[in-house]
Design a protein around this motif. Structure first.
Motif, PDB file in Angstrom:
ATOM      1  N   ASN A 116      13.033  -7.367   1.754  1.00 35.03           N
ATOM      2  CA  ASN A 116      14.004  -7.174   0.662  1.00 35.03           C
ATOM      3  C   ASN A 116      14.907  -8.482   1.075  1.00 35.03           C
ATOM      4  OD1 ASN A 116      15.933  -6.729  -1.035  1.00 35.03           O
ATOM      5  ND2 ASN A 116      16.578  -4.804  -0.122  1.00 35.03           N
ATOM      6  N   LYS A 117      15.395  -9.053  -0.047  1.00 31.39           N
ATOM      7  CA  LYS A 117      16.044 -10.433   0.233  1.00 31.39           C
ATOM      8  C   LYS A 117      15.374 -11.255   1.314  1.00 31.39           C
ATOM      9  CE  LYS A 117      20.013  -7.954  -1.719  1.00 31.39           C
ATOM     10  NZ  LYS A 117      20.159  -8.679  -3.009  1.00 31.39           N
ATOM     11  N   ASN A 118      16.331 -11.567   2.497  1.00 28.07           N
ATOM     12  CA  ASN A 118      15.636 -12.439   3.540  1.00 28.07           C
ATOM     13  C   ASN A 118      15.213 -11.543   4.742  1.00 28.07           C
ATOM     14  OD1 ASN A 118      18.366 -11.892   4.320  1.00 28.07           O
ATOM     15  ND2 ASN A 118      18.646 -13.906   5.399  1.00 28.07           N
TER      16      ASN A 118
ATOM     17  N   ASN B  46       4.917  -7.432  -0.653  1.00 27.81           N
ATOM     18  CA  ASN B  46       5.215  -5.931  -0.913  1.00 27.81           C
ATOM     19  C   ASN B  46       4.223  -5.067  -1.947  1.00 27.81           C
ATOM     20  OD1 ASN B  46       7.859  -5.782   0.169  1.00 27.81           O
ATOM     21  ND2 ASN B  46       8.930  -6.420  -1.574  1.00 27.81           N
ATOM     22  N   ARG B  47       3.455  -6.043  -2.702  1.00 25.29           N
ATOM     23  CA  ARG B  47       2.436  -5.324  -3.556  1.00 25.29           C
ATOM     24  C   ARG B  47       1.354  -5.022  -2.389  1.00 25.29           C
ATOM     25  NH1 ARG B  47      -2.477  -6.244  -5.218  1.00 25.29           N
ATOM     26  NH2 ARG B  47      -2.593  -8.305  -4.198  1.00 25.29           N
ATOM     27  N   VAL B  48       0.984  -5.914  -1.628  1.00 18.27           N
ATOM     28  CA  VAL B  48      -0.166  -5.656  -0.504  1.00 18.27           C
ATOM     29  C   VAL B  48       0.179  -4.482   0.239  1.00 18.27           C
ATOM     30  CG1 VAL B  48      -1.496  -6.504   1.031  1.00 18.27           C
ATOM     31  CG2 VAL B  48      -1.178  -7.875  -0.821  1.00 18.27           C
ATOM     32  N   MET B  49       1.367  -4.639   0.864  1.00 18.94           N
ATOM     33  CA  MET B  49       1.629  -3.684   1.919  1.00 18.94           C
ATOM     34  C   MET B  49       1.801  -2.359   1.186  1.00 18.94           C
ATOM     35  SD  MET B  49       1.871  -5.235   4.500  1.00 18.94           S
ATOM     36  CE  MET B  49       2.089  -3.854   5.760  1.00 18.94           C
ATOM     37  N   GLN B  50       2.408  -2.029   0.032  1.00 16.88           N
ATOM     38  CA  GLN B  50       2.660  -1.052  -0.416  1.00 16.88           C
ATOM     39  C   GLN B  50       1.083  -0.126  -0.907  1.00 16.88           C
ATOM     40  OE1 GLN B  50       4.920  -0.778  -4.089  1.00 16.88           O
ATOM     41  NE2 GLN B  50       3.924   0.914  -4.942  1.00 16.88           N
ATOM     42  N   MET B  51       0.513  -1.232  -1.252  1.00 12.60           N
ATOM     43  CA  MET B  51      -1.387  -0.430  -1.828  1.00 12.60           C
ATOM     44  C   MET B  51      -1.829  -0.074  -0.318  1.00 12.60           C
ATOM     45  SD  MET B  51      -4.330  -2.944  -2.642  1.00 12.60           S
ATOM     46  CE  MET B  51      -4.453  -3.384  -0.917  1.00 12.60           C
ATOM     47  N   GLU B  52      -1.642  -0.972   0.634  1.00  9.48           N
ATOM     48  CA  GLU B  52      -2.347  -0.482   1.948  1.00  9.48           C
ATOM     49  C   GLU B  52      -1.801   0.822   2.361  1.00  9.48           C
ATOM     50  OE1 GLU B  52      -4.908  -1.881   3.814  1.00  9.48           O
ATOM     51  OE2 GLU B  52      -5.054  -3.637   2.830  1.00  9.48           O
ATOM     52  N   ILE B  53      -0.537   1.035   2.515  1.00 11.29           N
ATOM     53  CA  ILE B  53       0.041   2.123   3.224  1.00 11.29           C
ATOM     54  C   ILE B  53      -0.425   3.269   2.155  1.00 11.29           C
ATOM     55  CG2 ILE B  53       2.362   1.821   2.218  1.00 11.29           C
ATOM     56  CD1 ILE B  53       3.353   2.959   4.825  1.00 11.29           C
ATOM     57  N   GLU B  54      -0.085   3.161   0.971  1.00 17.41           N
ATOM     58  CA  GLU B  54      -0.583   4.035  -0.118  1.00 17.41           C
ATOM     59  C   GLU B  54      -2.008   4.688   0.090  1.00 17.41           C
ATOM     60  OE1 GLU B  54       0.979   3.867  -3.961  1.00 17.41           O
ATOM     61  OE2 GLU B  54       3.232   3.915  -3.239  1.00 17.41           O
ATOM     62  N   ARG B  55      -2.816   3.761   0.065  1.00 16.29           N
ATOM     63  CA  ARG B  55      -4.116   4.042   0.453  1.00 16.29           C
ATOM     64  C   ARG B  55      -4.349   4.949   1.635  1.00 16.29           C
ATOM     65  NH1 ARG B  55      -7.420  -0.735  -2.763  1.00 16.29           N
ATOM     66  NH2 ARG B  55      -6.801  -0.054  -4.842  1.00 16.29           N
ATOM     67  N   ILE B  56      -3.995   4.474   2.694  1.00 18.82           N
ATOM     68  CA  ILE B  56      -3.828   5.276   4.103  1.00 18.82           C
ATOM     69  C   ILE B  56      -3.508   6.587   3.964  1.00 18.82           C
ATOM     70  CG2 ILE B  56      -3.372   5.287   6.175  1.00 18.82           C
ATOM     71  CD1 ILE B  56      -3.113   2.157   6.281  1.00 18.82           C
TER      72      ILE B  56
END
Ligand code: FAD
Length: 505
Positions: free
Chosen positions: A332-334, A381-391
């Motif tokens: 988020n931001k920096n 954020n897209r990649v990290m969200q997808m990874e954590i949701e699949r786990i």
């Protein structure tokens, strides 16, 4: 028009010196070494670290390799043992046990995954467990270990391995590594966060000795409290407790029993309202109990854990509280949140350190300049969200795929409503024997197969192309494979011998 107008980031500030902070510092110090970028890490001994997190995934080997870390030296420094998978006991039913290995079951033939062959044989009455067709499972059961073979035709190439480590020693090791590469460590407690009035970007943090530490990019590795990402930026948190209701853990390491063979796997034993972990290191055993406070008190959780310890406790009980879920934006931001500040999933499949590693690798891939183009943070954020949701879905499967009805906790998780994607996956498997496959995501087909079949979710059908194969022919092929795995494992050294090879610390 060239947009890179000499605007490179030259000051990175990492807040927090747990596993996340020092892994981030080490990796950034390596990749930014020739750029003149200053890296400062702030940590507080007074606050300390979470003090758990010992079972890893095979990916950590590649992280270490990328940093140029020598494997035997690392293993000696962190008292590591090898890990071929996780044993799950009492999950499908009390008394059940299976191993989720780092490796395959059998080998695909004619482009049909091995488990379809197994399912056909099983539906015709063959009760041999699928684990008998996995080399790492059989090796684990016999406490054997060897390195995977390079020859892809060999059965000995069908697995991978990870480590059990002392995470505190790993952070210490990476601290030395980072300081040798120019990272500045600052001891102190962050008591203030300053933001630009217009953009909301973090400009500096204030330490309790009055020092202001400025930066252009801030990495929040402050643990559950999310000092920058939540307390300063108020990013928000998505709560998953309705699917993963465990919200507490108690940990008590104990001495290793010198008379017991060293086993190359983690153990996860389902209990009345959660589960217990057992992680064998060289010098001690990590033990913990993850539980749901709606169904079990802290006293009861500690008592159950103590009753099941196999050696003298080495420390007082360490109680932890958590809310399973993810930060709405990890970048988020920096400010980029890495580690517990980014979200939390219980350690059932040892994914905590892996998610740290993945976030670091993605941050390096999308390393921004001072303008911090949202194109970088959006993709991160897209990649990290997808990874954590699949786990998350994979973890929910462990609870939901059960026949246990002996406690209120198990009745809840067995009958709860599921995330849509998981529901769809489970229906597909039950009706066709097929596992939904993705290009991305941590847990692939063999992992789903291990849990489905290990927890009594046997599909009603198998790949119809196998109809032509006679059951006698199939059973003979399976028996041959089983025997060749037995022979291959017989030739492997014991895990204890493999550990001795590493040498003394
Ligand atoms: P922490 O270890 O909490 O570190 C936070 C750091 O921030 C500390 O250095 C602290 O001093 C500093 N800090 C905080 N506030 C301030 C402040 N105001 N000023 C200065 N410094 C500050 N993962 C696995 O991969 N495998 C496992 O087996 C596993 N088991 C787990 C079991 C449990 C019960 C839990 C809760 C987690 C487990 N994890 C596991 C996850 C793993 O422990 C974490 O991912 C990992 O330890 C990273 O933690 P961290 O560095 O984000 O946070």
């Amino acid at each position: 028009m060239i947009e890179n107008a000499n605007n490179a980031i030259n000051k990175v500030v990492i807040v927090g010196g747990g596993t996340a902070g020092w892994m981030t510092a080490a990796a950034l110090s390596e990749v930014l070494s020739n750029t003149g970028c200053e890296i400062t890490l702030i940590e507080s001994e007074q606050i300390g670290t979470v003090g758990v997190g010992e079972a890893t995934l095979p990916h950590l080997r590649f992280f270490n390799q990328r940093l140029g870390i020598d494997e035997p030296e690392f293993m000696r420094a962190v008292n590591a043992t090898y890990k071929l998978g996780i044993e799950f006991a009492n999950w499908g039913q009390k008394g059940d046990s299976y191993i989720h290995p780092f490796g395959d079951f059998g080998k695909p033939q004619n482009n049909i995954a091995f488990h379809h062959y197994w399912v056909k044989s099983h539906l015709h009455g063959n009760k041999t467990p699928i684990g008998d067709f996995s080399l790492p499972v059989v090796a684990s059961q016999q406490a054997k270990f060897d390195f995977p073979a390079q020859d892809l035709n060999s059965l000995l190439s069908t697995f991978s391995f990870a480590y059990h480590i002392d995470a505190g020693l790993y952070a210490k090791y990476l601290r030395e590594y980072s300081e040798q590469r120019g990272v500045t460590r600052k001891e102190g407690k962050v008591i203030g966060v300053n933001q630009d009035a217009e953009t909301g970007f973090i400009t500096s943090v204030e330490i309790d000795d009055g020092t202001q530490i400025e930066g252009q990019l801030f990495i929040d590795c402050s643990g559950f409290r999310g000092l920058l990402i939540e307390q300063a930026l108020e990013t928000g948190y998505e709560d998953w407790q309705h699917w993963l209701p465990c919200d507490r853990a108690v940990a008590i390491p104990c001495a290793a029993n010198p008379n017991q063979a060293s086993i190359p796997y983690t153990r996860a034993t389902a209990d009345e309202a959660g589960w217990r972990w057992r992680i064998p290191l060289q010098h001690r055993v990590g033990n913990g109990h993850v539980y749901c406070s709606d169904f079990m008190s802290d006293e009861q959780a500690e008592r159950t854990l103590r009753t099941n310890l196999e050696g003298e406790p080495e420390r007082d009980a360490n109680f932890l509280r958590f809310t399973t879920g993810r930060r709405k934006k990890m970048w988020n931001k920096n400010c980029v949140a890495i580690g517990l500040s980014a979200g939390f999933l219980e350690p059932l499949e040892s994914t905590g350190i892996h998610l740290i590693q993945l976030a670091i690798m993605k941050l390096i891939e999308f390393f921004p300049d001072q303008s911090i183009d949202p194109a970088f943070s959006d993709e991160f954020n897209r990649v990290m969200q997808m990874e954590i949701e699949r786990i998350k879905d994979f973890l929910i499967l462990h609870y939901n795929a059960t026949e246990r009805d002996d406690t209120e906790f198990w009745n809840y998780v067995r009958t709860m409503s599921l995330p849509d994607e998981l529901q769809r996956k489970m229906e597909l498997f039950e009706r066709t024997g097929h596992v939904v496959k993705y290009q991305e995501g941590l847990f692939l087909e063999p992992s789903w197969i291990a849990v489905y079949l290990g927890q009594r979710k046997i599909p009603r059908a198998y790949d119809p192309r196998l109809d032509a194969l006679s059951i006698d022919q199939l059973d003979a092929q399976l028996e041959k494979l089983k025997q060749s795995i037995v022979r291959a494992v017989n030739g492997m050294p014991s895990h204890s011998q493999a550990i001795k090879q590493i040498g003394d610390p």
